[in-house]
Each structure stands twice: as C-alpha cells, then as structure tokens.
Design an enzyme around this catalytic site. Structure first.
Site, PDB file in Angstrom:
ATOM      1  N   GLY A  72       0.404  -1.327  -7.126  1.00  0.00           N
ATOM      2  CA  GLY A  72       0.052  -1.081  -5.730  1.00  0.00           C
ATOM      3  C   GLY A  72      -0.665  -2.296  -5.149  1.00  0.00           C
TER       4      GLY A  72
ATOM      5  N   GLY B  92      -3.492   5.005   3.072  1.00  0.00           N
ATOM      6  CA  GLY B  92      -3.121   4.127   4.180  1.00  0.00           C
ATOM      7  C   GLY B  92      -1.654   3.732   4.122  1.00  0.00           C
TER       8      GLY B  92
ATOM      9  N   LYS C  56      -3.171   5.424 -14.058  1.00  0.00           N
ATOM     10  CA  LYS C  56      -4.411   5.991 -14.570  1.00  0.00           C
ATOM     11  C   LYS C  56      -5.196   6.548 -13.402  1.00  0.00           C
ATOM     12  CE  LYS C  56      -5.665   1.227 -14.827  1.00  0.00           C
ATOM     13  NZ  LYS C  56      -5.576   0.087 -15.667  1.00  0.00           N
TER      14      LYS C  56
ATOM     15  N   PRO D 295       0.781  -1.234   0.000  1.00  0.00           N
ATOM     16  CA  PRO D 295       0.000   0.000   0.000  1.00  0.00           C
ATOM     17  C   PRO D 295       0.818   1.291   0.000  1.00  0.00           C
ATOM     18  CG  PRO D 295       0.145  -0.877   2.194  1.00  0.00           C
ATOM     19  CD  PRO D 295       0.834  -1.870   1.314  1.00  0.00           C
TER      20      PRO D 295
ATOM     21  N   ASP E 142       2.443   1.918 -11.708  1.00  0.00           N
ATOM     22  CA  ASP E 142       1.146   2.577 -11.534  1.00  0.00           C
ATOM     23  C   ASP E 142       1.245   3.782 -10.622  1.00  0.00           C
ATOM     24  OD1 ASP E 142      -1.061  -0.308 -11.345  1.00  0.00           O
ATOM     25  OD2 ASP E 142      -0.239   0.792 -13.034  1.00  0.00           O
TER      26      ASP E 142
ATOM     27  N   THR F 179      -2.458  -6.298   0.368  1.00  0.00           N
ATOM     28  CA  THR F 179      -3.523  -5.504  -0.247  1.00  0.00           C
ATOM     29  C   THR F 179      -3.972  -4.360   0.667  1.00  0.00           C
ATOM     30  OG1 THR F 179      -5.574  -5.685  -1.475  1.00  0.00           O
ATOM     31  CG2 THR F 179      -5.461  -6.945   0.565  1.00  0.00           C
ATOM     32  N   ALA F 180      -4.508  -3.308   0.046  1.00  0.00           N
ATOM     33  CA  ALA F 180      -4.876  -2.100   0.797  1.00  0.00           C
ATOM     34  C   ALA F 180      -5.811  -2.410   1.969  1.00  0.00           C
ATOM     35  CB  ALA F 180      -5.525  -1.092  -0.143  1.00  0.00           C
TER      36      ALA F 180
ATOM     37  N   MET G  88     -11.958   1.724  -4.453  1.00  0.00           N
ATOM     38  CA  MET G  88     -12.367   2.647  -5.539  1.00  0.00           C
ATOM     39  C   MET G  88     -13.807   3.141  -5.348  1.00  0.00           C
ATOM     40  SD  MET G  88     -10.775   0.472  -8.720  1.00  0.00           S
ATOM     41  CE  MET G  88     -11.207  -1.144  -8.105  1.00  0.00           C
TER      42      MET G  88
ATOM     43  N   ILE H  11      -5.640  -8.427  -6.719  1.00  0.00           N
ATOM     44  CA  ILE H  11      -6.834  -7.868  -6.075  1.00  0.00           C
ATOM     45  C   ILE H  11      -7.122  -6.516  -6.712  1.00  0.00           C
ATOM     46  CG2 ILE H  11      -7.864  -7.073  -3.899  1.00  0.00           C
ATOM     47  CD1 ILE H  11      -6.467  -9.324  -2.509  1.00  0.00           C
TER      48      ILE H  11
HETATM   49  N1  SAH Z   1      -4.268  -3.911  -6.177  1.00  0.00           N
HETATM   50  C1  SAH Z   1      -4.559  -2.904  -5.185  1.00  0.00           C
HETATM   51  C2  SAH Z   1      -5.891  -2.233  -5.409  1.00  0.00           C
HETATM   52  C3  SAH Z   1      -5.997  -1.448  -6.696  1.00  0.00           C
HETATM   53  S1  SAH Z   1      -7.560  -0.680  -6.887  1.00  0.00           S
HETATM   54  C4  SAH Z   1      -4.492  -3.532  -3.787  1.00  0.00           C
HETATM   55  O1  SAH Z   1      -4.428  -4.759  -3.669  1.00  0.00           O
HETATM   56  O2  SAH Z   1      -4.459  -2.785  -2.804  1.00  0.00           O
HETATM   57  C5  SAH Z   1      -7.209   0.929  -6.310  1.00  0.00           C
HETATM   58  C6  SAH Z   1      -7.930   1.216  -5.006  1.00  0.00           C
HETATM   59  O3  SAH Z   1      -7.255   0.581  -3.929  1.00  0.00           O
HETATM   60  C7  SAH Z   1      -7.961   2.670  -4.605  1.00  0.00           C
HETATM   61  O4  SAH Z   1      -8.998   3.370  -5.270  1.00  0.00           O
HETATM   62  C8  SAH Z   1      -8.239   2.568  -3.123  1.00  0.00           C
HETATM   63  O5  SAH Z   1      -9.581   2.259  -2.881  1.00  0.00           O
HETATM   64  C9  SAH Z   1      -7.415   1.342  -2.758  1.00  0.00           C
HETATM   65  N2  SAH Z   1      -6.071   1.692  -2.249  1.00  0.00           N
HETATM   66  C10 SAH Z   1      -4.891   1.289  -2.744  1.00  0.00           C
HETATM   67  N3  SAH Z   1      -3.862   1.732  -1.989  1.00  0.00           N
HETATM   68  C11 SAH Z   1      -4.423   2.450  -0.986  1.00  0.00           C
HETATM   69  C12 SAH Z   1      -3.908   3.159   0.124  1.00  0.00           C
HETATM   70  N4  SAH Z   1      -2.583   3.224   0.358  1.00  0.00           N
HETATM   71  N5  SAH Z   1      -4.776   3.777   0.953  1.00  0.00           N
HETATM   72  C13 SAH Z   1      -6.116   3.699   0.741  1.00  0.00           C
HETATM   73  N6  SAH Z   1      -6.657   3.046  -0.291  1.00  0.00           N
HETATM   74  C14 SAH Z   1      -5.828   2.424  -1.147  1.00  0.00           C
END
Ligand code: SAH
Length: 268
Positions: free
Chosen positions: A103, A215, A72, A27, A50, A133-134, A186, A108
C-alpha cells in the site's frame, strides 16, 4: 564524497524472471497507480501482498498470477518480516517474476528498505517502484492541502505506532510549530497520547485536526474537529484503521461550501 553517474534505474528496465519488483500500489483507488506500477502488475507471475492493497488493484493482476497474502494487523503480526523476506527470495530463485505489492509508497513506513536490503544481499535484482503515499492522497481526496502559503510551511509524516511496551516516544517538541502540518500514520490506537502530548508541547488545543479513514476508497470517511475534540470523534464515528490523523490549520483551507463546489462534499 560519493557522486553518482546517471544510468537508467532498474525500475525503468523490463521485469525479468528471477527478479523482484517492490511496487507501491498507492492508497487504494486504482486511478492512483503509476503507469510503472501498472506495467509490473501486468507481468507478475506471483504477488506477495499486504492488507492495504485494494481489491480493485488485485483485480488487475494476470488471472494465472499466484497470490500470497502476508498482511498484518497492528499487534497481530501474521507473517514475521523475516519470513516475508525469505518468501520473496525463494520465489525469485524459482525463476519467477516476483511482485511485492505494498500500500502507498514502499519506502514510507512500508519496510521497503528492509526488504530491498535483504533481496539484494541475496544477489537478486530488485526494482523499486514508488507509489502515492497515504498522506498525500488522503488529504488531497479530502480537500486538504498539506502545505499552504502563510498557513503551513512544513509538513511532517510520523508514525504513531506504539513500541511493544505501549510507549509512544516521539520528539514532541519538534511538532509544536503552528505553521507545521503533522500527519500520523498508524496512530489511531495511540490517539489519546498524541493529542495530549501535542497540547503539552505547546500546540493550541483548538488546532484543527482530521481523521481520514480508507482514503481514496469508495467508503472513505473524513471527520474534522480539533486537537481537543478528536478523541471523542473517533469513538462517536467508530473510526478504525487504516486511518490517518492530520493536524494543522490547513484543514480549514476550504469552507464546506467550497468543498461542495470542488466536488469533495455532497451538497446538503
Ligand atoms: N506505505 C504506506 C503506509 C503503510 S503504514 C503508504 O505510503 O501509504 C500503514 C498506515 O498508513 C495505516 O495505519 C494508515 O495510517 C495509513 N494508510 C494507508 N493507506 C491508507 C488509506 N487508504 N487511508 C487512510 N490511511 C491509510
């Protein structure tokens, strides 16, 4: 029925020229990179990355690594997915070690599956390296357990991304269990629909709800309220993407004073 025999998966093997590694960068906080991700990052000849990959993680790349940004923003897709797929393959065919850095976790809401399908369809080897994952990292960094005995017995990750026509067609009736934590990725743009539909589906309007922006970054923001008050809080605190929406009683697991003791909240 298919059964699989154990063999060392590709991500355990070394990164060779002409291969692609699809790597989850977590994250944001570089402390949350896996050792495996770190190993691939250190060997990359070119990185295709990304918007969600943090500066601190980009700083770990070799200085001579070529950097290609394909990030994007919602509703303003900068590089179409097809072109990203082609870019990955083109660079692998140039005999480079191609790092596809994403990210969180690539599988996911990261289109990692689509990219891997295309890469292997072109006869190119693809390492797949998971990331935190976030939902997992952001809640943990905010002092919110995703499940908690007698409070939440399940947890759902769901996308709040609207379709091109602006509709958000989700299985709302499956999200109304009071002992279920729901995490929307999202979802900031569609927050008014999300809260309204969850209440319509039967979740109590006082259900605790939280927003976590950026986060694990140094400027992480956490805002807590209820299903009923969340929309106003977004406006009040000017919450923008990337943010997660978390719904459920787990949000109240720790009182503020306990969060202070745990080091999640600065003492007043
Ligand atoms: N593959 C990523 C998610 C990509 S979709 C994962 O597994 O985390 C992108 C969405 O992930 C963002 O719109 C937000 O909702 C969330 N996200 C990703 N990183 C974040 C972060 N550091 N803090 C809060 N939300 C995050």
């Amino acid at each position: 029925m298919t059964s699989f025999q154990y063999m060392p998966p590709l991500h355990k093997q070394s990164f060779k020229t002409g291969e692609v590694a699809l790597v989850g960068a977590g994250p944001g906080d570089p402390d949350l990179l896996t050792l495996q991700a770190f190993r691939f990052i250190k060997q990359a000849d070119v990185v295709i990355y990304d918007r969600l990959v943090s500066q601190e993680i980009m700083a770990l790349l070799p200085s001579n690594c070529e950097r290609i940004y394909v990030g994007k923003k919602q509703a303003a897709h900068r590089v179409p997915q097809e072109n990203i797929n082609k870019l990955l393959v083109e660079h692998a065919k140039l005999n480079k070690k191609v790092l596809r850095l994403k990210g969180g976790d690539p599988f996911i809401f990261g289109r990692g599956g689509e990219e891997a399908q295309f890469i292997i369809s072109q006869g190119i080897a693809c390492h797949i390296v998971p990331g935190i994952t976030a939902a997992s990292a952001c809640t943990s960094y905010a002092g919110i357990p995703l499940t908690h005995r007698k409070v939440a017995r399940s947890c759902t990750f769901i996308t709040g991304n609207m379709q091109d026509n602006g509709a958000l067609d989700l299985p709302w009736q499956t999200l109304n269990d009071p002992e279920q934590t729901v995490v929307f990725y999202m979802g900031i743009k569609s927050l008014p629909t999300i809260t309204k539909q969850l209440i319509n589906a039967g979740r109590c309007k006082n259900t605790p709800a939280a927003l976590i922006r950026k986060g694990s970054h140094v400027d992480q923001q956490v805002v807590k309220g209820s299903l009923e008050t969340l929309e106003a809080l977004v406006t009040l605190h000017n919450i923008k993407p990337p943010s997660l929406i978390v719904i459920g009683n787990v949000i109240n697991t720790f009182a503020d004073v306990q969060l202070q003791n745990l080091g999640y909240l600065a003492p007043e």
